[in-house]
Enzyme design. Structure first.
Site, mmCIF file in Angstrom:
data_model
loop_
_atom_site.group_PDB
_atom_site.id
_atom_site.type_symbol
_atom_site.label_atom_id
_atom_site.label_comp_id
_atom_site.label_asym_id
_atom_site.label_seq_id
_atom_site.Cartn_x
_atom_site.Cartn_y
_atom_site.Cartn_z
ATOM 1 N N ASP A 185 -56.387 3.477 -3.864
ATOM 2 C CA ASP A 185 -57.289 2.816 -4.804
ATOM 3 C C ASP A 185 -57.169 1.377 -5.171
ATOM 4 O O ASP A 185 -57.432 0.813 -5.970
ATOM 5 C CB ASP A 185 -57.359 3.638 -6.173
ATOM 6 N N GLY B 231 -61.950 7.883 -1.467
ATOM 7 C CA GLY B 231 -63.229 7.406 -1.778
ATOM 8 C C GLY B 231 -63.378 6.040 -2.160
ATOM 9 O O GLY B 231 -62.510 5.551 -2.936
ATOM 10 N N HIS B 232 -64.376 5.240 -1.736
ATOM 11 C CA HIS B 232 -64.611 3.966 -2.535
ATOM 12 C C HIS B 232 -66.367 3.717 -2.285
ATOM 13 O O HIS B 232 -66.924 4.443 -1.331
ATOM 14 C CB HIS B 232 -63.789 2.911 -1.771
ATOM 15 N N LYS C 6 -59.082 -1.155 -0.709
ATOM 16 C CA LYS C 6 -58.985 -1.186 0.905
ATOM 17 C C LYS C 6 -60.689 -1.313 1.151
ATOM 18 O O LYS C 6 -61.012 -1.921 2.326
ATOM 19 C CB LYS C 6 -58.543 0.241 1.460
ATOM 20 N N GLN D 99 -55.868 6.452 1.063
ATOM 21 C CA GLN D 99 -54.519 6.759 -0.116
ATOM 22 C C GLN D 99 -53.678 5.527 0.362
ATOM 23 O O GLN D 99 -54.171 4.507 0.486
ATOM 24 C CB GLN D 99 -53.773 8.143 0.259
HETATM 25 P P1 IMP Z 1 -54.501 15.395 -2.375
HETATM 26 O O1 IMP Z 1 -54.656 14.411 -1.476
HETATM 27 O O2 IMP Z 1 -56.031 15.682 -2.892
HETATM 28 O O3 IMP Z 1 -53.819 16.798 -2.208
HETATM 29 O O4 IMP Z 1 -53.909 14.834 -3.909
HETATM 30 C C1 IMP Z 1 -52.324 14.575 -3.820
HETATM 31 C C2 IMP Z 1 -52.269 13.410 -4.682
HETATM 32 O O5 IMP Z 1 -52.557 12.213 -3.892
HETATM 33 C C3 IMP Z 1 -52.841 13.531 -5.936
HETATM 34 O O6 IMP Z 1 -52.040 12.791 -6.809
HETATM 35 C C4 IMP Z 1 -54.217 12.489 -6.090
HETATM 36 O O7 IMP Z 1 -54.677 12.029 -7.120
HETATM 37 C C5 IMP Z 1 -53.735 11.425 -4.910
HETATM 38 N N1 IMP Z 1 -54.694 10.748 -4.053
HETATM 39 C C6 IMP Z 1 -55.140 11.657 -3.050
HETATM 40 N N2 IMP Z 1 -56.298 10.847 -2.200
HETATM 41 C C7 IMP Z 1 -56.198 9.770 -3.186
HETATM 42 C C8 IMP Z 1 -56.965 8.345 -3.175
HETATM 43 O O8 IMP Z 1 -57.598 8.261 -2.207
HETATM 44 N N3 IMP Z 1 -56.702 7.570 -4.050
HETATM 45 C C9 IMP Z 1 -55.573 7.609 -5.006
HETATM 46 N N4 IMP Z 1 -55.205 8.731 -4.864
HETATM 47 C C10 IMP Z 1 -55.283 9.651 -4.209
#
Ligand code: IMP
Length: 404
Positions: free
Chosen positions: A14, A41-42, A17, A222
């Site tokens: 977040d 997501g953005h 990007k 991420q």
């Molecule tokens: P997952 O990727 O859904 O398995 O989540 C694992 C961890 O990564 C969690 O703490 C999510 O909140 C974090 N996370 C996954 N994708 C994002 C993102 O695009 N932005 C911020 N945090 C993310």
């Protein structure tokens, strides 16, 4: 032969990007997502319209830009089709979107497994099935995008998977109720006809693009501190979000990577659980959250907020060979009496360096026009981190960006 440029999140995701890729994409012929899935997501605002991007690369808003979903991505076909609809759907995207044969599929049982796992692990995942899809990939029991070309075979294999999961999780078998065979087959056939034409050998496509001196931008998802190997394990995502992931996730060798741009906010946020040394679980954090609109695009969750963590940022720069930083959301710090930066971790918590605050950086487009105190903050950050801050964002608008 040219080299591909790489944009990575240098914090916990977040970082903004989307704005930077969207801004830079007009210079590129290809924008490539190399990892993660629709957990990312953005929102991009262009021509007065809002678009939510999850799996589609951020070059999609430029007609001449080709967008590649590479092999390192995990892909949910129905979520992708929904996202494609914002841009005119299948017909409008022909020759503009490419999907690697080898991207792994996210199927509904991956989401169920993610939710089941969260009952005990409490990672705070996005619940999109990302971890279980990557787990299947590593355990060699996943399905590839190319499997969509044979719906009948895929249908049988998915049904077998349901019965396997039903036995394995007998106490929770309601999560793994097999779908009706005819309905599943119909769905898979519809995926084949919608997505089959987008499948390609993405490594070949990118090697050839670089050989023809096309400009390629690799877009990370991420953030570095969520990297499965280098992040705050187990509170991480399930892929390599640092530079190594750009190579394995596309088939481009390290020698093909040129500029490495790290994206960092002027402060820090994190969603989900796990360590966050500079977190401000107080009024400062609340002010950052409200001013910065720090609520997740994918899940709507309130993000945890705190001061910039220079220790983690320095580490992210080393992990990926970040050669320059884009500092996002500087304007969110406008009006704070003092601004802090975490510079070391001690036994009694994080140690901070304090700066006097400033007003009115919002919308500024030249470095020399920033308030002096904001300039001082940025120069000090460059010294602390040891990497040049080459771009500074002062609002969500494309134009409100300083190139230093
Ligand atoms: P997952 O990727 O859904 O398995 O989540 C694992 C961890 O990564 C969690 O703490 C999510 O909140 C974090 N996370 C996954 N994708 C994002 C993102 O695009 N932005 C911020 N945090 C993310």
């Amino acid at each position: 032969m040219t080299k591909a440029d790489l944009i990575l999140g240098a914090q916990w995701g977040d970082e903004g990007k989307g704005k930077m890729v969207d801004l830079l994409a007009k210079e590129y012929d290809f924008v490539v997502r190399f990892g993660g899935g629709h957990n990312a997501g953005h929102t991009i605002v262009a021509n007065g319209k809002k678009y939510a991007l999850h799996s589609i690369p951020s070059g999609i808003l430029y007609e001449k830009c080709k967008n590649v979903i590479a092999n390192g991505v995990v892909l949910n076909p129905s979520a992708l089709l929904e996202e494609m609809a914002q841009f005119g759907g299948v017909e409008a995207l022909k020759e503009r979107l490419f999907i690697s044969h080898n991207a792994h599929l996210i199927l509904p049982y991956h989401e169920s497994l993610d939710k089941l796992k969260e009952r005990s692990a409490k990672i705070g995942t996005t619940g999109k099935g990302i971890g279980p899809a990557y787990a299947d990939k590593i355990s060699r029991s996943g399905f590839l995008a190319i499997d969509l070309q044979k719906p009948k075979e895929l249908c049988e294999k998915i049904l077998a998977k349901y019965s396997e999961l039903g036995e394995l999780y007998s106490a929770d078998s309601m999560y793994f109720k097999a779908p009706n065979k005819n309905e599943l087959l119909e769905l898979l056939e519809s995926y084949k006809s919608a997505l089959g034409g987008f499948l390609c050998d993405c490594s070949e496509l990118l090697w050839e693009a670089l050989e023809r001196d096309k400009k390629v931008l690799l877009e990370g998802a991420q953030g570095s501190m969520l990297d499965i190997d280098h992040g705050t394990y187990p509170f991480v995502t399930s892929s390599n979000t640092t530079a190594g992931g750009a190579c394995t996730g596309t088939g481009l060798p390290p020698s093909s990577i040129g500029r490495v741009i790290g994206i960092s906010k002027a402060y820090c946020t994190r969603v989900g659980n796990g360590p966050f040394p500079t977190e401000q679980d107080n009024q400062i954090g609340e002010n950052l959250r409200q001013k910065g609109g720090e609520f997740g695009v994918t899940t709507g969750r309130a993000r945890r907020c705190g001061w910039l963590d220079a220790v983690a940022l320095k580490r992210a720069c080393k992990l990926s060979g970040i050669s320059e930083i884009a500092l996002m959301k500087l304007d969110v710090l406008d009006g704070f009496e003092r601004v802090c930066v975490g510079v070391s971790y001690g036994e009694n918590g994080c140690k901070y360096r304090e700066f006097s605050g400033w007003e009115n950086s919002a919308g500024v487009r030249e470095f020399s026009k920033l308030p002096q105190k904001a300039q001082d903050y940025i120069k000090a950050l460059e010294e602390i981190i040891g990497v040049k801050i080459s771009m500074i964002s002062t609002s969500a608008e494309r134009e409100d960006t300083i190139f230093k």
